[in-house]
Design a protein around this motif. Structure first.
Motif, PDB file in Angstrom:
ATOM      1  N   PHE A  61       0.839  -1.185   0.000  1.00 51.41           N
ATOM      2  CA  PHE A  61       0.000   0.000   0.000  1.00 51.41           C
ATOM      3  C   PHE A  61       0.879   1.241   0.000  1.00 51.41           C
ATOM      4  CE2 PHE A  61       0.601  -1.713   4.214  1.00 51.41           C
ATOM      5  CZ  PHE A  61       1.003  -0.634   4.974  1.00 51.41           C
ATOM      6  N   THR A  62       0.273   2.379  -0.191  1.00 50.16           N
ATOM      7  CA  THR A  62       0.996   3.637  -0.254  1.00 50.16           C
ATOM      8  C   THR A  62       0.813   4.402   1.043  1.00 50.16           C
ATOM      9  OG1 THR A  62       0.684   3.761  -2.644  1.00 50.16           O
ATOM     10  CG2 THR A  62       1.234   5.798  -1.520  1.00 50.16           C
ATOM     11  N   VAL A  63       1.879   4.980   1.536  1.00 45.33           N
ATOM     12  CA  VAL A  63       1.804   5.777   2.757  1.00 45.33           C
ATOM     13  C   VAL A  63       2.331   7.182   2.485  1.00 45.33           C
ATOM     14  CG1 VAL A  63       1.985   3.813   4.318  1.00 45.33           C
ATOM     15  CG2 VAL A  63       4.052   4.970   3.549  1.00 45.33           C
ATOM     16  N   ARG A  64       1.945   8.074   3.340  1.00 44.10           N
ATOM     17  CA  ARG A  64       2.397   9.462   3.243  1.00 44.10           C
ATOM     18  C   ARG A  64       3.171   9.815   4.501  1.00 44.10           C
ATOM     19  NH1 ARG A  64      -2.189  11.616   3.020  1.00 44.10           N
ATOM     20  NH2 ARG A  64      -2.369  12.269   5.189  1.00 44.10           N
ATOM     21  N   LEU A  65       4.347  10.400   4.346  1.00 46.05           N
ATOM     22  CA  LEU A  65       5.165  10.803   5.473  1.00 46.05           C
ATOM     23  C   LEU A  65       5.258  12.329   5.515  1.00 46.05           C
ATOM     24  CD1 LEU A  65       8.409   9.218   6.758  1.00 46.05           C
ATOM     25  CD2 LEU A  65       8.361  11.677   6.362  1.00 46.05           C
ATOM     26  N   TRP A 114       7.839  12.587  13.160  1.00 46.43           N
ATOM     27  CA  TRP A 114       7.148  12.627  11.875  1.00 46.43           C
ATOM     28  C   TRP A 114       5.778  11.979  11.999  1.00 46.43           C
ATOM     29  CZ3 TRP A 114      11.046   9.369  13.245  1.00 46.43           C
ATOM     30  CH2 TRP A 114      10.795   7.994  13.162  1.00 46.43           C
ATOM     31  N   GLU A 115       4.925  12.290  11.032  1.00 49.44           N
ATOM     32  CA  GLU A 115       3.611  11.654  10.940  1.00 49.44           C
ATOM     33  C   GLU A 115       3.619  10.709   9.756  1.00 49.44           C
ATOM     34  OE1 GLU A 115      -0.884  13.308  10.978  1.00 49.44           O
ATOM     35  OE2 GLU A 115       0.209  13.676   9.107  1.00 49.44           O
ATOM     36  N   ILE A 116       3.119   9.499   9.960  1.00 44.35           N
ATOM     37  CA  ILE A 116       2.979   8.518   8.888  1.00 44.35           C
ATOM     38  C   ILE A 116       1.496   8.212   8.740  1.00 44.35           C
ATOM     39  CG2 ILE A 116       3.342   6.532  10.428  1.00 44.35           C
ATOM     40  CD1 ILE A 116       4.789   6.793   6.895  1.00 44.35           C
ATOM     41  N   ALA A 117       0.996   8.228   7.522  1.00 45.90           N
ATOM     42  CA  ALA A 117      -0.445   8.106   7.291  1.00 45.90           C
ATOM     43  C   ALA A 117      -0.726   7.091   6.194  1.00 45.90           C
ATOM     44  CB  ALA A 117      -1.041   9.458   6.917  1.00 45.90           C
ATOM     45  N   ASP A 118      -1.844   6.419   6.312  1.00 44.72           N
ATOM     46  CA  ASP A 118      -2.353   5.485   5.313  1.00 44.72           C
ATOM     47  C   ASP A 118      -3.552   6.157   4.646  1.00 44.72           C
ATOM     48  OD1 ASP A 118      -3.509   3.508   3.818  1.00 44.72           O
ATOM     49  OD2 ASP A 118      -3.624   2.031   5.410  1.00 44.72           O
ATOM     50  N   PRO A 119      -3.387   6.712   3.443  1.00 40.53           N
ATOM     51  CA  PRO A 119      -4.507   7.423   2.806  1.00 40.53           C
ATOM     52  C   PRO A 119      -5.723   6.545   2.570  1.00 40.53           C
ATOM     53  CG  PRO A 119      -2.421   7.899   1.711  1.00 40.53           C
ATOM     54  CD  PRO A 119      -2.163   6.754   2.649  1.00 40.53           C
ATOM     55  N   ARG A 120      -5.514   5.262   2.321  1.00 39.03           N
ATOM     56  CA  ARG A 120      -6.646   4.373   2.040  1.00 39.03           C
ATOM     57  C   ARG A 120      -7.575   4.264   3.233  1.00 39.03           C
ATOM     58  NH1 ARG A 120      -5.644  -1.983   1.270  1.00 39.03           N
ATOM     59  NH2 ARG A 120      -5.133  -1.701   3.464  1.00 39.03           N
ATOM     60  N   GLU A 121      -6.993   4.098   4.414  1.00 33.11           N
ATOM     61  CA  GLU A 121      -7.785   3.920   5.616  1.00 33.11           C
ATOM     62  C   GLU A 121      -8.052   5.232   6.347  1.00 33.11           C
ATOM     63  OE1 GLU A 121      -9.126   0.848   7.079  1.00 33.11           O
ATOM     64  OE2 GLU A 121      -8.880   0.555   4.917  1.00 33.11           O
ATOM     65  N   GLY A 122      -7.329   6.277   5.965  1.00 26.88           N
ATOM     66  CA  GLY A 122      -7.477   7.538   6.666  1.00 26.88           C
ATOM     67  C   GLY A 122      -6.903   7.515   8.069  1.00 26.88           C
ATOM     68  N   LYS A 123      -5.933   6.616   8.311  1.00 29.40           N
ATOM     69  CA  LYS A 123      -5.322   6.491   9.632  1.00 29.40           C
ATOM     70  C   LYS A 123      -3.928   7.090   9.615  1.00 29.40           C
ATOM     71  CE  LYS A 123      -7.736   2.239  10.941  1.00 29.40           C
ATOM     72  NZ  LYS A 123      -7.581   0.841  11.387  1.00 29.40           N
ATOM     73  N   SER A 124      -3.489   7.581  10.763  1.00 32.21           N
ATOM     74  CA  SER A 124      -2.142   8.139  10.859  1.00 32.21           C
ATOM     75  C   SER A 124      -1.658   8.018  12.285  1.00 32.21           C
ATOM     76  CB  SER A 124      -2.129   9.605  10.421  1.00 32.21           C
ATOM     77  OG  SER A 124      -2.899  10.394  11.305  1.00 32.21           O
ATOM     78  N   LEU A 125      -0.354   8.127  12.480  1.00 25.37           N
ATOM     79  CA  LEU A 125       0.222   8.158  13.805  1.00 25.37           C
ATOM     80  C   LEU A 125       1.500   8.970  13.750  1.00 25.37           C
ATOM     81  CD1 LEU A 125       2.239   5.034  14.782  1.00 25.37           C
ATOM     82  CD2 LEU A 125       1.213   5.208  12.523  1.00 25.37           C
ATOM     83  N   VAL A 126       1.914   9.451  14.909  1.00 24.78           N
ATOM     84  CA  VAL A 126       3.139  10.239  15.023  1.00 24.78           C
ATOM     85  C   VAL A 126       4.216   9.371  15.657  1.00 24.78           C
ATOM     86  CG1 VAL A 126       4.222  12.238  16.101  1.00 24.78           C
ATOM     87  CG2 VAL A 126       1.911  12.425  15.155  1.00 24.78           C
ATOM     88  N   GLU A 127       5.381   9.341  15.032  1.00 24.24           N
ATOM     89  CA  GLU A 127       6.517   8.589  15.541  1.00 24.24           C
ATOM     90  C   GLU A 127       7.612   9.563  15.956  1.00 24.24           C
ATOM     91  OE1 GLU A 127       6.659   5.667  16.352  1.00 24.24           O
ATOM     92  OE2 GLU A 127       5.747   4.275  14.941  1.00 24.24           O
ATOM     93  N   ALA A 128       8.440   9.146  16.908  1.00 25.99           N
ATOM     94  CA  ALA A 128       9.550   9.969  17.372  1.00 25.99           C
ATOM     95  C   ALA A 128      10.725   9.068  17.721  1.00 25.99           C
ATOM     96  CB  ALA A 128       9.138  10.784  18.589  1.00 25.99           C
ATOM     97  N   VAL A 129      11.932   9.562  17.456  1.00 25.76           N
ATOM     98  CA  VAL A 129      13.132   8.797  17.749  1.00 25.76           C
ATOM     99  C   VAL A 129      14.268   9.777  18.037  1.00 25.76           C
ATOM    100  CG1 VAL A 129      13.837   8.658  15.324  1.00 25.76           C
ATOM    101  CG2 VAL A 129      14.657   6.941  16.946  1.00 25.76           C
TER     102      VAL A 129
END
Length: 211
Positions: A114-118, A191-206
């Motif tokens: 699937f395609t994700v957006r960062l 950063w935020e990573i999102a799944d456009p198909r499902e409309g879900k996203s989460l924020v990651e940190a490192v």
């Protein structure tokens, strides 16, 4: 950085953390190493997995012709909270055409792409962050399936069942580019990573330590 990042072509079945660095085929594992140590002037890869779910699939065959008569899936284990979903209908649609899945190989196999957006939220000046790959993976637990030659599905004569277990998970691989001349120290990335198909996203940190 492109706003929409297509799926890459890496084979990740054998990915393991690299103690002295990382490459596309041996990224740091953020599930076990949330803070990574790198050198300036290089590209560094790291991965993170989500939603480990255990499954059991039951196939029903005609005892005489061996034609597939039906299949059913059930979830045998899952985390309390699913990040991306891992919905049963996706899994069934993607592997349902193969009646011998897990009998021919015990290695991880591509399940769904699937395609994700960062979207970078916090990134040091001059650094870049991209998604190299975002995939859903299927891993067979064993080639030994349960063979049940007794009548199946309501004790209908002439049928037998095959049952086996497998696991699915989502795995993302990222790459950070650390500019040459970056001063040693600790740098926070978010950063935020999102799944456009499902409309879900989460924020990651490192935290990244430059040596």
């Amino acid at each position: 950085m492109r706003p929409i990042l297509a799926v890459g072509l890496l084979a990740l079945a054998a990915c393991v953390p690299a103690p002295l660095g990382s490459g596309a085929f041996a990224p740091f594992n953020l599930n076990t190493t949330p803070n990574i140590s790198v050198s300036a002037g290089q590209n560094w890869y790291f991965s993170k997995s989500y939603d480990p779910v255990g499954w059991r699939v039951t196939y029903v065959f005609d005892a005489l012709t061996h034609d597939l008569l039906g299949r059913s899936y059930e979830i045998t284990s899952r985390p309390s909270t699913l990040v991306w979903g891992n919905q049963p209908d996706y899994v069934q649609n993607d592997i349902g055409q193969s009646r011998l899945w897990c009998f021919t190989s015990t290695s991880g196999q591509g399940l769904m792409s699937f395609t994700v957006r960062l979207r970078p939220i916090q990134l040091p000046a001059g650094w870049s962050l991209d998604v190299v790959e975002a995939r859903g993976l299927l891993e067979c637990r064993s080639t030994d399936a349960i063979l049940n030659r007794r009548p199946a599905f309501g004790n209908v004569p002439g049928r037998y069942t095959l049952v086996y277990d497998f696991d699915t998970q989502y795995r993302f691989v990222y790459v950070i580019r650390v500019p040459a001349g970056t001063a040693p120290g600790q740098y926070p990335l978010q950063w935020e990573i999102a799944d456009p198909r499902e409309g879900k996203s989460l924020v990651e940190a490192v935290w990244v330590t430059v040596r």
